[in-house]
Design a protein around this motif. Structure first.
Motif, mmCIF file in Angstrom:
data_model
loop_
_atom_site.group_PDB
_atom_site.id
_atom_site.type_symbol
_atom_site.label_atom_id
_atom_site.label_comp_id
_atom_site.label_asym_id
_atom_site.label_seq_id
_atom_site.Cartn_x
_atom_site.Cartn_y
_atom_site.Cartn_z
ATOM 1 N N ILE A 124 28.854 -120.056 8.968
ATOM 2 C CA ILE A 124 27.415 -120.146 9.203
ATOM 3 C C ILE A 124 26.715 -118.843 8.838
ATOM 4 N N VAL A 125 27.245 -117.733 9.348
ATOM 5 C CA VAL A 125 26.575 -116.444 9.130
ATOM 6 C C VAL A 125 26.634 -116.032 7.667
ATOM 7 N N THR A 126 27.771 -116.252 7.020
ATOM 8 C CA THR A 126 27.888 -115.880 5.611
ATOM 9 C C THR A 126 26.894 -116.659 4.757
ATOM 10 N N GLU A 127 26.799 -117.963 5.001
ATOM 11 C CA GLU A 127 25.855 -118.777 4.231
ATOM 12 C C GLU A 127 24.414 -118.371 4.511
ATOM 13 N N ARG A 128 24.143 -118.037 5.761
ATOM 14 C CA ARG A 128 22.776 -117.676 6.151
ATOM 15 C C ARG A 128 22.347 -116.348 5.531
ATOM 16 N N HIS A 129 23.281 -115.437 5.356
ATOM 17 C CA HIS A 129 22.936 -114.096 4.869
ATOM 18 C C HIS A 129 23.274 -113.894 3.395
ATOM 19 N N SER A 130 23.710 -114.916 2.744
ATOM 20 C CA SER A 130 24.056 -114.796 1.326
ATOM 21 C C SER A 130 22.829 -114.379 0.509
ATOM 22 N N PHE B 217 27.853 -106.906 23.368
ATOM 23 C CA PHE B 217 27.112 -108.080 23.817
ATOM 24 C C PHE B 217 28.095 -109.187 24.183
ATOM 25 N N GLY B 218 27.831 -109.877 25.270
ATOM 26 C CA GLY B 218 28.639 -111.031 25.651
ATOM 27 C C GLY B 218 28.021 -112.310 25.128
ATOM 28 N N PHE B 219 28.845 -113.346 25.025
ATOM 29 C CA PHE B 219 28.365 -114.662 24.603
ATOM 30 C C PHE B 219 29.189 -115.738 25.302
ATOM 31 N N ASP B 220 28.636 -116.940 25.381
ATOM 32 C CA ASP B 220 29.336 -118.053 26.016
ATOM 33 C C ASP B 220 30.526 -118.470 25.157
ATOM 34 N N ILE B 221 31.666 -118.663 25.789
ATOM 35 C CA ILE B 221 32.862 -119.058 25.055
ATOM 36 C C ILE B 221 32.787 -120.525 24.639
ATOM 37 N N LYS B 222 33.673 -120.902 23.743
ATOM 38 C CA LYS B 222 33.812 -122.280 23.256
ATOM 39 C C LYS B 222 32.547 -122.766 22.552
ATOM 40 N N SER B 223 31.768 -121.827 22.030
ATOM 41 C CA SER B 223 30.520 -122.193 21.361
ATOM 42 C C SER B 223 30.338 -121.338 20.116
ATOM 43 N N ALA B 224 30.463 -121.970 18.955
ATOM 44 C CA ALA B 224 30.216 -121.247 17.708
ATOM 45 C C ALA B 224 28.759 -120.801 17.630
ATOM 46 N N VAL C 167 27.449 -117.085 16.945
ATOM 47 C CA VAL C 167 26.527 -116.791 15.845
ATOM 48 C C VAL C 167 25.313 -116.020 16.365
ATOM 49 N N SER C 168 24.770 -116.438 17.498
ATOM 50 C CA SER C 168 23.610 -115.751 18.078
ATOM 51 C C SER C 168 23.937 -114.296 18.412
ATOM 52 N N ALA C 169 25.160 -114.043 18.943
ATOM 53 C CA ALA C 169 25.563 -112.673 19.257
ATOM 54 C C ALA C 169 25.687 -111.846 17.982
ATOM 55 N N ILE C 170 26.238 -112.444 16.933
ATOM 56 C CA ILE C 170 26.351 -111.744 15.652
ATOM 57 C C ILE C 170 24.966 -111.407 15.101
ATOM 58 N N GLU C 171 24.060 -112.372 15.161
ATOM 59 C CA GLU C 171 22.697 -112.139 14.670
ATOM 60 C C GLU C 171 22.002 -111.057 15.513
ATOM 61 N N ARG C 172 22.293 -111.049 16.794
ATOM 62 C CA ARG C 172 21.662 -110.067 17.676
ATOM 63 C C ARG C 172 22.062 -108.646 17.291
ATOM 64 N N ILE C 173 23.351 -108.444 17.003
ATOM 65 C CA ILE C 173 23.776 -107.085 16.667
ATOM 66 C C ILE C 173 23.402 -106.723 15.234
ATOM 67 N N LEU C 174 23.305 -107.731 14.362
ATOM 68 C CA LEU C 174 22.836 -107.472 13.003
ATOM 69 C C LEU C 174 21.365 -107.065 12.978
ATOM 70 N N ALA C 175 20.611 -107.505 13.975
ATOM 71 C CA ALA C 175 19.183 -107.166 14.033
ATOM 72 C C ALA C 175 18.955 -105.700 14.381
ATOM 73 N N LEU C 176 19.984 -105.031 14.875
ATOM 74 C CA LEU C 176 19.882 -103.609 15.191
ATOM 75 C C LEU C 176 20.015 -102.779 13.924
ATOM 76 N N SER C 177 19.676 -101.534 14.027
ATOM 77 C CA SER C 177 19.861 -100.617 12.902
ATOM 78 C C SER C 177 21.296 -100.120 12.878
ATOM 79 N N CYS C 178 21.683 -99.565 11.745
ATOM 80 C CA CYS C 178 23.011 -98.951 11.639
ATOM 81 C C CYS C 178 23.184 -97.873 12.694
#
Length: 387
Positions: free
Chosen positions: A223-229, A325-332, A336-347
């Motif tokens: 999902i994330v790779t396709e979204r950020h391609s 950041f924590g995220f709910d288990i058993k949920s892709a 994905v939301s946690a990945i997007e959250r940390i990507l929204a931060l600066s380096c």
């Protein structure tokens, strides 16, 4: 530590686990003059333990190869393991026994209780059978209650596991908490945060099996790779871990397809995880249950922010919003939301989170704390023996 030299028998199910997370404890025992016996199933990692030597003596570990199925539930084979442990107690007559992982805790603990041998158990996690509930869970809880009742101490690695077992009558009066296996802060040093000019690398270090969240991770990769391609800085995903044979057929084609498409880099099982971790920017751990995650401790020691399931055994290893950041288990979708959250931060923000992660483990999870807990238990046992 202890004036009296003791015979210490350790029962465990995996040589590499003992090597990676408890070799400092083994060395400390030998350096203090104790005789150390280790009973475990034979595999290619046993020679690592055989090679352990003290700095100032010729002391070494006596390996007792004890074959058994780590995950099987054959009652005949398990009865054989229990009888083998009874024979080991009679043959080596240890002053104390240390047990790790499920079958050594259950069958080794019961053998020690019946044989009147002092023993310390370490609950490295509840295991899938208990987590899933049902009849097998109830049977195992009863077994734990019986086998651990007379343990000198039952160490838990997080409060969630301890409270759950206490509610079911297990180790109610003899439990204690450890900071997991701790982390060797000298061996796992802080590593400078790498440049993100060629992409942000997310790394998962997990066994390839359902309960480690592999399905959710693979779906999030897609999902994330396709979204950020084609949108600015690339997002890359790495995976380290070995297959569980019973789930290889399910996950190997999925991993291969993601590799072929360039969405994932799969390393397989490697011994240099720290080197790969140091090249990464964020560590992802989607496991369904943990005792206390060594992967997350080592990631924090390396100076990397983490994304981890909001479960006992993971949430203790980071400060929410500060070092991970924590995220709910058993949920892709949650991952994905946690990945997007940390990507929204600066380096720079991600780098700061990594530095806070290192400070967190230095304060709470130094492996020396684990060594001291066992020293204290052996000192108290010596005091009782001398009376």
């Amino acid at each position: 530590m202890n004036k009296k030299r003791m015979k210490i028998l350790i029962l465990t199910n995996y040589a590499n686990g003992l090597w990676l997370f408890r070799k400092e404890l083994l060395l400390a025992f030998m350096e203090e003059g104790h005789t150390v016996y280790v009973s475990l199933p034979p595999d290619e990692n046993v020679d690592k333990l055989r090679a352990l030597r003290c700095r100032d003596s010729a002391a070494h570990i006596c390996i007792i190869e004890t074959p058994f199925e780590r995950r099987g539930n054959n009652p005949i084979k398990d009865l054989k393991l229990f009888r083998t442990y009874q024979k080991l107690l009679r043959k080596y007559q240890p002053d104390v026994v240390l047990t790790y992982t499920i079958k050594p805790n259950l069958y080794g603990g019961l053998a020690c209780r019946l044989g009147g041998v002092p023993y310390l158990c370490n609950m490295t996690g509840l295991g899938t059978a208990i987590e899933n509930g049902g009849a097998l869970s109830r049977i195992l809880l009863l077994f734990y209650k019986v086998s651990m009742k007379k343990a000198r101490r039952v160490f838990f690695q997080n409060t969630g596991n301890r409270d759950f077992m206490n509610r079911h009558g297990v180790a109610v009066h003899n439990s204690a908490l450890l900071p997991g296996s701790g982390v060797n802060l000298e061996e796992h040093r802080f590593s400078t945060y790498p440049s993100e000019t060629e992409g942000v690398i997310f790394l998962a270090v997990i066994r390839i099996m359902k309960d480690k969240g592999i399905a959710e991770y693979l779906e999030a990769v897609r999902i994330v790779t396709e979204r950020h391609s084609g949108t600015g800085t690339p997002v890359k995903f790495w995976l380290v871990g070995e297959y569980e044979e019973e789930s290889r057929a399910q996950y190997e084609p999925l991993i291969q397809a993601l590799e072929d498409s360039g969405m994932l880099r799969y390393f397989g099982h490697i011994d240099n995880v720290a080197e790969v971790m140091a090249q990464s920017h964020v560590i992802v751990h989607p496991s369904y249950h943990e005792g206390l995650s060594n992967v997350l401790l080592e990631a924090a020691a390396c100076g990397r922010p983490v994304l981890a399931g909001k479960i006992s055994g993971c949430v203790e290893t980071f400060s929410e919003g500060e070092s991970g950041f924590g995220f709910d288990i058993k949920s892709a979708d949650a991952l994905v939301s946690a990945i997007e959250r940390i990507l929204a931060l600066s380096c720079e923000d991600r780098e700061r989170m990594g530095r806070r992660a290192r400070a967190w483990v230095e304060q709470h999870f130094d492996r020396k704390l684990v060594l001291q807990a066992y020293r204290d238990e052996l000192s108290e046992l010596n005091r009782i023996i001398k009376k």
